[in-house]
Motif scaffolding. Structure first.
Motif, PDB file in Angstrom:
ATOM      1  N   GLU A  57       0.840  -1.193   0.000  1.00 40.93           N
ATOM      2  CA  GLU A  57       0.000   0.000   0.000  1.00 40.93           C
ATOM      3  C   GLU A  57       0.872   1.238   0.000  1.00 40.93           C
ATOM      4  OE1 GLU A  57      -1.046   1.103   4.570  1.00 40.93           O
ATOM      5  OE2 GLU A  57      -2.241  -0.535   3.696  1.00 40.93           O
ATOM      6  N   ALA A  58       0.232   2.352  -0.331  1.00 40.14           N
ATOM      7  CA  ALA A  58       0.909   3.649  -0.339  1.00 40.14           C
ATOM      8  C   ALA A  58      -0.148   4.734  -0.218  1.00 40.14           C
ATOM      9  CB  ALA A  58       1.719   3.831  -1.622  1.00 40.14           C
ATOM     10  N   PRO A  59       0.211   5.929   0.275  1.00 38.83           N
ATOM     11  CA  PRO A  59      -0.756   7.024   0.325  1.00 38.83           C
ATOM     12  C   PRO A  59      -1.067   7.525  -1.086  1.00 38.83           C
ATOM     13  CG  PRO A  59       1.176   7.438   1.732  1.00 38.83           C
ATOM     14  CD  PRO A  59       1.522   6.311   0.821  1.00 38.83           C
ATOM     15  N   GLU A  60      -2.276   8.018  -1.279  1.00 33.16           N
ATOM     16  CA  GLU A  60      -2.643   8.538  -2.590  1.00 33.16           C
ATOM     17  C   GLU A  60      -1.771   9.730  -2.970  1.00 33.16           C
ATOM     18  OE1 GLU A  60      -6.649  10.005  -2.712  1.00 33.16           O
ATOM     19  OE2 GLU A  60      -6.478  10.965  -0.747  1.00 33.16           O
ATOM     20  N   GLY A  61      -1.711   9.967  -4.266  1.00 35.32           N
ATOM     21  CA  GLY A  61      -0.889  11.053  -4.772  1.00 35.32           C
ATOM     22  C   GLY A  61      -0.014  10.561  -5.909  1.00 35.32           C
ATOM     23  N   PHE A 128      -3.011  -4.165  -4.496  1.00 31.84           N
ATOM     24  CA  PHE A 128      -2.288  -2.981  -4.024  1.00 31.84           C
ATOM     25  C   PHE A 128      -3.324  -1.949  -3.587  1.00 31.84           C
ATOM     26  CE2 PHE A 128      -0.005   1.060  -4.589  1.00 31.84           C
ATOM     27  CZ  PHE A 128       1.178   0.784  -3.926  1.00 31.84           C
ATOM     28  N   THR A 129      -3.125  -1.378  -2.399  1.00 25.17           N
ATOM     29  CA  THR A 129      -4.083  -0.429  -1.840  1.00 25.17           C
ATOM     30  C   THR A 129      -3.466   0.960  -1.764  1.00 25.17           C
ATOM     31  OG1 THR A 129      -5.071  -2.175  -0.479  1.00 25.17           O
ATOM     32  CG2 THR A 129      -5.536   0.110   0.147  1.00 25.17           C
ATOM     33  N   VAL A 130      -4.220   1.941  -2.200  1.00 25.53           N
ATOM     34  CA  VAL A 130      -3.818   3.341  -2.069  1.00 25.53           C
ATOM     35  C   VAL A 130      -4.739   3.981  -1.035  1.00 25.53           C
ATOM     36  CG1 VAL A 130      -3.573   5.560  -3.236  1.00 25.53           C
ATOM     37  CG2 VAL A 130      -2.938   3.448  -4.423  1.00 25.53           C
ATOM     38  N   THR A 131      -4.153   4.482   0.037  1.00 26.51           N
ATOM     39  CA  THR A 131      -4.929   5.006   1.162  1.00 26.51           C
ATOM     40  C   THR A 131      -5.134   6.511   1.034  1.00 26.51           C
ATOM     41  OG1 THR A 131      -2.891   5.277   2.454  1.00 26.51           O
ATOM     42  CG2 THR A 131      -4.075   3.198   2.690  1.00 26.51           C
ATOM     43  N   ALA A 132      -6.158   7.015   1.711  1.00 26.70           N
ATOM     44  CA  ALA A 132      -6.477   8.443   1.668  1.00 26.70           C
ATOM     45  C   ALA A 132      -5.373   9.257   2.329  1.00 26.70           C
ATOM     46  CB  ALA A 132      -7.810   8.693   2.360  1.00 26.70           C
ATOM     47  N   SER A 133      -5.131  10.441   1.783  1.00 26.58           N
ATOM     48  CA  SER A 133      -4.076  11.315   2.304  1.00 26.58           C
ATOM     49  C   SER A 133      -4.391  12.748   1.922  1.00 26.58           C
ATOM     50  CB  SER A 133      -2.721  10.896   1.730  1.00 26.58           C
ATOM     51  OG  SER A 133      -1.765  11.928   1.869  1.00 26.58           O
ATOM     52  N   ASP A 134      -4.382  13.651   2.896  1.00 27.52           N
ATOM     53  CA  ASP A 134      -4.633  15.058   2.596  1.00 27.52           C
ATOM     54  C   ASP A 134      -3.571  15.616   1.665  1.00 27.52           C
ATOM     55  OD1 ASP A 134      -6.901  15.055   4.152  1.00 27.52           O
ATOM     56  OD2 ASP A 134      -5.881  15.829   5.943  1.00 27.52           O
ATOM     57  N   GLU A 135      -2.308  15.270   1.937  1.00 19.53           N
ATOM     58  CA  GLU A 135      -1.217  15.724   1.079  1.00 19.53           C
ATOM     59  C   GLU A 135      -1.381  15.167  -0.334  1.00 19.53           C
ATOM     60  OE1 GLU A 135       3.657  15.270   0.626  1.00 19.53           O
ATOM     61  OE2 GLU A 135       2.570  14.222   2.217  1.00 19.53           O
ATOM     62  N   GLY A 136      -1.781  13.889  -0.401  1.00 19.30           N
ATOM     63  CA  GLY A 136      -1.975  13.269  -1.703  1.00 19.30           C
ATOM     64  C   GLY A 136      -3.101  13.910  -2.489  1.00 19.30           C
ATOM     65  N   LYS A 137      -4.172  14.278  -1.803  1.00 17.24           N
ATOM     66  CA  LYS A 137      -5.287  14.941  -2.486  1.00 17.24           C
ATOM     67  C   LYS A 137      -4.832  16.254  -3.107  1.00 17.24           C
ATOM     68  CE  LYS A 137      -9.332  13.029  -0.099  1.00 17.24           C
ATOM     69  NZ  LYS A 137      -8.621  11.873   0.472  1.00 17.24           N
ATOM     70  N   GLU A 138      -3.931  16.949  -2.429  1.00 16.74           N
ATOM     71  CA  GLU A 138      -3.400  18.190  -2.985  1.00 16.74           C
ATOM     72  C   GLU A 138      -2.589  17.905  -4.248  1.00 16.74           C
ATOM     73  OE1 GLU A 138      -1.181  20.139   0.029  1.00 16.74           O
ATOM     74  OE2 GLU A 138      -2.910  20.498   1.343  1.00 16.74           O
ATOM     75  N   GLN A 139      -1.815  16.819  -4.229  1.00 17.78           N
ATOM     76  CA  GLN A 139      -1.045  16.445  -5.413  1.00 17.78           C
ATOM     77  C   GLN A 139      -1.973  16.111  -6.580  1.00 17.78           C
ATOM     78  OE1 GLN A 139       1.635  13.257  -4.479  1.00 17.78           O
ATOM     79  NE2 GLN A 139       2.690  14.387  -2.861  1.00 17.78           N
ATOM     80  N   LEU A 140      -3.042  15.386  -6.285  1.00 12.20           N
ATOM     81  CA  LEU A 140      -3.971  14.984  -7.340  1.00 12.20           C
ATOM     82  C   LEU A 140      -4.727  16.179  -7.906  1.00 12.20           C
ATOM     83  CD1 LEU A 140      -5.440  11.749  -5.685  1.00 12.20           C
ATOM     84  CD2 LEU A 140      -3.796  11.866  -7.559  1.00 12.20           C
ATOM     85  N   ALA A 141      -4.943  17.193  -7.078  1.00 16.43           N
ATOM     86  CA  ALA A 141      -5.711  18.371  -7.514  1.00 16.43           C
ATOM     87  C   ALA A 141      -4.884  19.303  -8.385  1.00 16.43           C
ATOM     88  CB  ALA A 141      -6.236  19.128  -6.302  1.00 16.43           C
ATOM     89  N   GLU A 142      -3.572  19.115  -8.374  1.00 19.12           N
ATOM     90  CA  GLU A 142      -2.707  19.986  -9.158  1.00 19.12           C
ATOM     91  C   GLU A 142      -2.968  19.803 -10.645  1.00 19.12           C
ATOM     92  OE1 GLU A 142       1.195  18.889  -7.964  1.00 19.12           O
ATOM     93  OE2 GLU A 142       1.062  19.845  -5.989  1.00 19.12           O
ATOM     94  N   GLY A 143      -2.848  20.877 -11.382  1.00 18.13           N
ATOM     95  CA  GLY A 143      -3.028  20.806 -12.831  1.00 18.13           C
ATOM     96  C   GLY A 143      -4.367  21.364 -13.260  1.00 18.13           C
ATOM     97  N   THR A 144      -4.438  21.800 -14.507  1.00 20.46           N
ATOM     98  CA  THR A 144      -5.659  22.355 -15.066  1.00 20.46           C
ATOM     99  C   THR A 144      -6.605  21.241 -15.504  1.00 20.46           C
ATOM    100  OG1 THR A 144      -4.758  22.374 -17.311  1.00 20.46           O
ATOM    101  CG2 THR A 144      -4.320  24.312 -15.916  1.00 20.46           C
TER     102      THR A 144
END
Length: 395
Positions: A57-61, A128-144
């Motif tokens: 597993e790993a944190p999302e992002g 493989f599990t990707v867990t919720a992460s506030d930091e990861g959500k910020e990474q995913l939100a990046e970009g237009t």
């Protein structure tokens, strides 16, 4: 052209096809350190019989997989969605003793890692599990929005290429069995399994108007004076019970039709390599696959001889869902209610299909009652209407 040669030829295209989805083939310096500290940098060792990932597993992002080949064959590595079909990213053509890096954005959820020694088959898979992460959500939100759309289109391109490669591999085996003449039971068992890869990308394959009728025409589609070739010509020869006064094909005729199907499958695979896709392609393609279900699979006309229509039905739904899920992150921002409706309707249709499973496949279509067919029709129609709004909403 053998399978390994075909896939090796694609290696140079892998990074370009991935666009924003696969951010690069290396990660170093501050970025790499930050990912490692966040648990987002993983190592993968691919061998002939194992796919060892340093973590389950790993944190999302933004995740980085450093893939090393400890086996005796060229290998490749995929990160797949929870259906085992949707491709989030891949690295190909990793030679013996070599390594390559996959960088991919992954939201929280369940996935599969897959090493494919010899670059064939479904590979060696691990959950493989990707867990919720506030930091990861910020990474995913990046970009237009445009960048996110490009990532979705890149992911779909990888998916189509993968399905085409598996279609070629399975068709090669199917033709070998059919032409052997004494392995018809094995050929009949493989027939619906191989065709699933065609059905998942049917709307893409149909865009090549010269190949589709040669490969997938039903007997009723053939006009006077034209020769009937392709999957369904062979299907009738393997399941002649419903035909009146049928004359079985000779061994030489089997070779003729089998070689023709395989040659056209190779042409299709080659043509698919150069394709790029738009939002319209994904949205309309998803809707088109459901129309294929409504016009052929639900009526039982597609696999008239084998009665394996439900395998095709499932594959069309698979393809429609993958196209939708690639666009889902963008749709969820633009119209969250529509995104949720589509998710629910896909789940409802899948649950209904699952009631007709038998072993690794499905019951034959003649075993369905009129009411069961009607329920499938209703579920397809319930999904088609909101799906028709996908393209306009995202575009």
């Amino acid at each position: 052209m053998n399978r390994t040669t075909t896939r090796a030829r694609r290696a140079g295209l892998a990074a370009a096809a991935s666009l924003g989805l696969v951010a690069g083939l290396s990660a170093c310096g501050t970025e790499s350190t930050a990912q490692a500290e966040g648990g987002r940098a993983l190592t993968v060792t691919s061998s002939d019989d194992a796919c060892d990932v340093s973590g389950a597993e790993a944190p999302e992002g933004t995740l980085t997989f450093e893939v090393s080949n400890a086996g005796s064959e060229v290998t490749e590595f995929y990160l797949l969605g929870d259906d085992g079909l949707r491709v989030l990213g891949e690295v190909e053509n990793i030679g013996e003793g070599d390594s390559s890096t996959l960088t991919v954005k992954a939201p929280a959820g369940t996935y599969y890692t897959s090493c494919r020694p010899g670059m064939k088959g479904d590979g060696i898979r691990n959950a493989f599990t990707v867990t919720a992460s506030d930091e990861g959500k910020e990474q995913l939100a990046e970009g237009t929005d445009d960048q996110k759309v490009q990532e979705a289109l890149a992911a779909y391109k990888l998916y189509v290429r993968d399905q085409s490669a598996q279609l070629l591999e399975q068709t090669t085996r199917f033709v070998e069995l059919y032409e052997a003449g004494d392995q018809d039971d094995e050929a009949r068992a493989l027939y619906p399994v191989a065709r699933q890869h065609w059905e998942r990308i049917e709307t893409v394959a149909e865009s090549f108007g010269d190949l589709d009728p040669l490969m997938d025409a039903r007997e009723a589609d053939v006009v006077a004076g034209e020769e009937w070739t392709g999957w369904h010509r062979i299907e009738k020869d393997l399941w002649p019970a419903r035909a009146e006064k049928y004359r079985a094909l000779t061994p030489q005729e089997r070779v003729t039709y089998g070689d023709d199907l395989l040659a056209n499958t190779k042409k299709l695979d080659q043509k698919i390599q150069g394709l790029d896709y738009t939002v319209v392609d994904l949205g309309n393609g998803s809707r088109g696959l459901l129309e294929e279900v409504a016009s052929g699979k639900v009526t039982g006309e597609e696999e008239y001889w084998s009665r394996t229509d439900l395998w095709d039905f499932q594959a069309n739904v698979d393809g429609a869902r993958v196209a939708f899920e690639n666009l889902q992150p963008v749709l969820a921002e633009k119209d969250p209610e529509l995104a949720q409706t589509l998710t629910t309707r896909f789940d409802e249709l899948q649950a209904l299909l699952d009631t007709h499973r038998s072993g690794d496949g499905f019951v034959t279509y003649d075993q369905l009652s009129k009411d069961e067919v009607g329920a499938l029709v209703d579920a397809v129609n319930a999904l088609s209407e909101p799906l028709s709004r996908l393209t306009a909403t995202v575009a």
